[in-house]
Scaffold this active site. Structure first.
Site, PDB file in Angstrom:
ATOM      1  N   SER A 262     -34.198  12.801 -57.362  1.00 55.24           N
ATOM      2  CA  SER A 262     -32.956  12.236 -57.881  1.00 55.24           C
ATOM      3  C   SER A 262     -31.819  13.255 -57.765  1.00 55.24           C
ATOM      4  O   SER A 262     -31.503  13.701 -56.667  1.00 55.24           O
ATOM      5  CB  SER A 262     -33.180  11.782 -59.331  1.00 55.24           C
ATOM      6  OG  SER A 262     -32.120  10.987 -59.781  1.00 55.24           O
ATOM      7  N   ASP A 324     -36.011   1.077 -55.275  1.00 56.86           N
ATOM      8  CA  ASP A 324     -35.208   1.974 -56.103  1.00 56.86           C
ATOM      9  C   ASP A 324     -33.730   1.839 -55.740  1.00 56.86           C
ATOM     10  O   ASP A 324     -33.360   1.855 -54.560  1.00 56.86           O
ATOM     11  CB  ASP A 324     -35.694   3.409 -55.896  1.00 56.86           C
ATOM     12  CG  ASP A 324     -35.058   4.394 -56.857  1.00 56.86           C
ATOM     13  OD1 ASP A 324     -34.297   3.963 -57.745  1.00 56.86           O
ATOM     14  OD2 ASP A 324     -35.333   5.605 -56.718  1.00 56.86           O
ATOM     15  N   HIS A 379     -37.802   4.228 -60.018  1.00 55.21           N
ATOM     16  CA  HIS A 379     -37.224   5.548 -59.763  1.00 55.21           C
ATOM     17  C   HIS A 379     -38.145   6.688 -60.222  1.00 55.21           C
ATOM     18  O   HIS A 379     -37.914   7.840 -59.883  1.00 55.21           O
ATOM     19  CB  HIS A 379     -35.868   5.645 -60.477  1.00 55.21           C
ATOM     20  CG  HIS A 379     -35.068   6.850 -60.138  1.00 55.21           C
ATOM     21  ND1 HIS A 379     -34.669   7.156 -58.848  1.00 55.21           N
ATOM     22  CD2 HIS A 379     -34.590   7.868 -60.920  1.00 55.21           C
ATOM     23  CE1 HIS A 379     -33.978   8.279 -58.854  1.00 55.21           C
ATOM     24  NE2 HIS A 379     -33.927   8.737 -60.091  1.00 55.21           N
TER      25      HIS A 379
END
Length: 459
Positions: A262, A324, A379
């Site tokens: 991320s 995602d 995620h």
């Protein structure tokens, strides 16, 4: 396949699923000799290919098992950033690492992802430049965001075929980091004093632009704090330069590998570009491979920056879950998928592109996960690694697990199907670190993280 690493109660479930799968894929039938040859190879034989020397050509369909194991390893190194981060707001150590450098190294050994690595430096990021609506700076803007480690075990160096330097970045955890992520306007990397990052060497491409929040998190410092007198960028550059100087005279190969999830994936690609520039321009070292294994990376830069990243030789392998949303932003409307329009509109402050080679996973193909509509579940890094475990290639082959423990999916979630009997959110500190003293009184006694360095006293 071998499932001996799975807990006993998972065996029947996995064996039952595998009995209904094709045990031999079409590619294995066609390339039988190639598959047998691959099994005989070791990481040290093809480490440059694993690090992207040939852009992973021929290694993804079907996926090379040695490459998959290495992606797992770097994914676990990134996951350790989450496992070691104290995100309990009531804790006295909120925003810090819960482990000392020696302790985190020991945990990496136990997980087999960092066997032979020694953590040499912790990285702290400053997000205090983000001001509140009332013009007041946040007092919680400094947080532990990753670590630097170097492989120093002779056996592991022999297995890898080189001495590996790892920079692992954590993803978004604090509210201030989430707010930094929303600063999704592209800004020049060579900027004025508004962003203290002019040391990043992009003189050869002044049109290079990067997302404002990521750049601020990476390159800003705060002299009023103990941990962030140096920016995350200065910490990484200084430590990697020191390590390279220490080992470059020895007769051995070196590699520099960045990994993150991320926000950490964005910082990994940004710092890899920065380090490669410095290695080439300042020290004349172009032979050291610089590679990024990123997970769930958002778009970080514009077209000019992406092209220059590839020109200088940074190799990026992006692992993406197609369910995602994060890899689809920023630049949801103006991105690399527009083709020639991307080149035409590259000047827009919202025209983002991805860089590197993509591995596209589909977590919904796993028969061991519950059906979910929560975007956060897609995620999750452990969900990514589980989906990678069953990934065989981009040719729509069925999900085929290769032995990663299913229980890891439920570390911070409740996504595994009920009949596996794995409790949800099981990664918790015992009793939330409340212990009973010898006199019988219950007290909060958190583990002690790495000590805070003493403030510098002017002469």
């Amino acid at each position: 396949m071998s499932i001996s690493r799975l807990p006993f109660r998972h065996w029947k479930e996995v064996e039952s699923y595998l009995s209904g799968c094709n045990t031999i894929s079409p590619n294995e039938k066609t390339n039988g000799g190639v598959q047998d040859k691959t099994k005989q190879l070791k990481v040290c034989d093809i480490w440059r290919d694993i690090q992207g020397a040939n852009h992973w050509d021929g290694m993804l369909d079907p996926i090379n098992p040695l490459l998959k194991e290495e992606i797992f390893r770097y994914g676990d190194l990134a996951q350790q950033c989450y496992d070691s981060f104290d995100n309990t707001r009531s804790s006295a150590y909120y925003g810090n690492c819960k482990r000392s450098k020696s302790s985190i190294t020991q945990r990496l050994k136990l997980r087999n992802c960092g066997r032979g690595y020694q953590v040499t430096k912790y990285i702290y990021a400053n997000t205090s430049l983000l001001e509140s609506g009332f013009g007041e700076e946040s007092s919680e803007g400094v947080a532990w965001i990753g670590y630097i480690a170097v492989c120093n075990d002779p056996d592991e160096i022999k297995r890898l075929g080189r001495r590996d330097i790892v920079v692992a970045w954590r993803g978004t955890q604090t509210p201030y980091e989430w707010m930094q992520n929303l600063r999704d306007v592209l800004v020049p990397v060579l900027t004025s004093k508004a962003t203290p990052c002019s040391n990043i060497q992009t003189i050869s491409n002044p049109e290079a632009r990067v997302e404002k929040g990521f750049l601020s998190c990476y390159a800003s410092s705060d002299e009023d704090t103990v941990r962030c007198r140096l920016s995350a960028r200065d910490t990484v550059v200084g430590e990697i330069t020191r390590i390279v100087k220490e080992y470059k005279e020895q007769e051995e190969d070196l590699s520099i590998t960045f990994t993150g999830h991320s926000l950490g994936a964005a910082l990994a690609t940004l710092s890899a570009y920065d380090i490669k520039q410095i290695m080439v321009n300042k020290y004349g070292v172009s032979s050291i491979p610089v590679t990024v294994f990123s997970f769930a990376s958002p778009r970080v830069r514009n077209l000019s920056f992406a092209q220059h990243t590839e020109e200088i030789g940074v190799k990026v392998l992006r692992v993406v879950n197609n369910k995602d949303l994060v890899p689809k932003i920023p630049g949801m409307f103006f991105n690399e998928k527009l083709g020639w329009l991307t080149r035409l509109l590259h000047w827009l402050p919202w025209a983002y592109v991805h860089v590197g080679v993509e591995i596209s996973l589909d977590s919904s193909s796993s028969p061991f996960l519950k059906q979910t509509y929560n975007p956060a579940n897609f995620h999750n890094l452990e969900v990514y690694l589980h989906a990678l475990d069953g990934f065989q290639g981009h040719n729509k082959l069925p999900f085929k697990p290769s032995g990663r423990d299913l229980a890891l999916v439920n570390k911070y979630s409740d996504l595994l199907i009920q009949r596996l009997q794995i409790p949800s959110n099981w990664w918790k500190r015992r009793n939330k670190e409340v212990v009973k003293r010898i006199d019988g009184v219950l007290v909060y006694s958190p583990s002690t993280p790495t000590p805070v360095p003493l403030p510098h006293k002017p002469l």
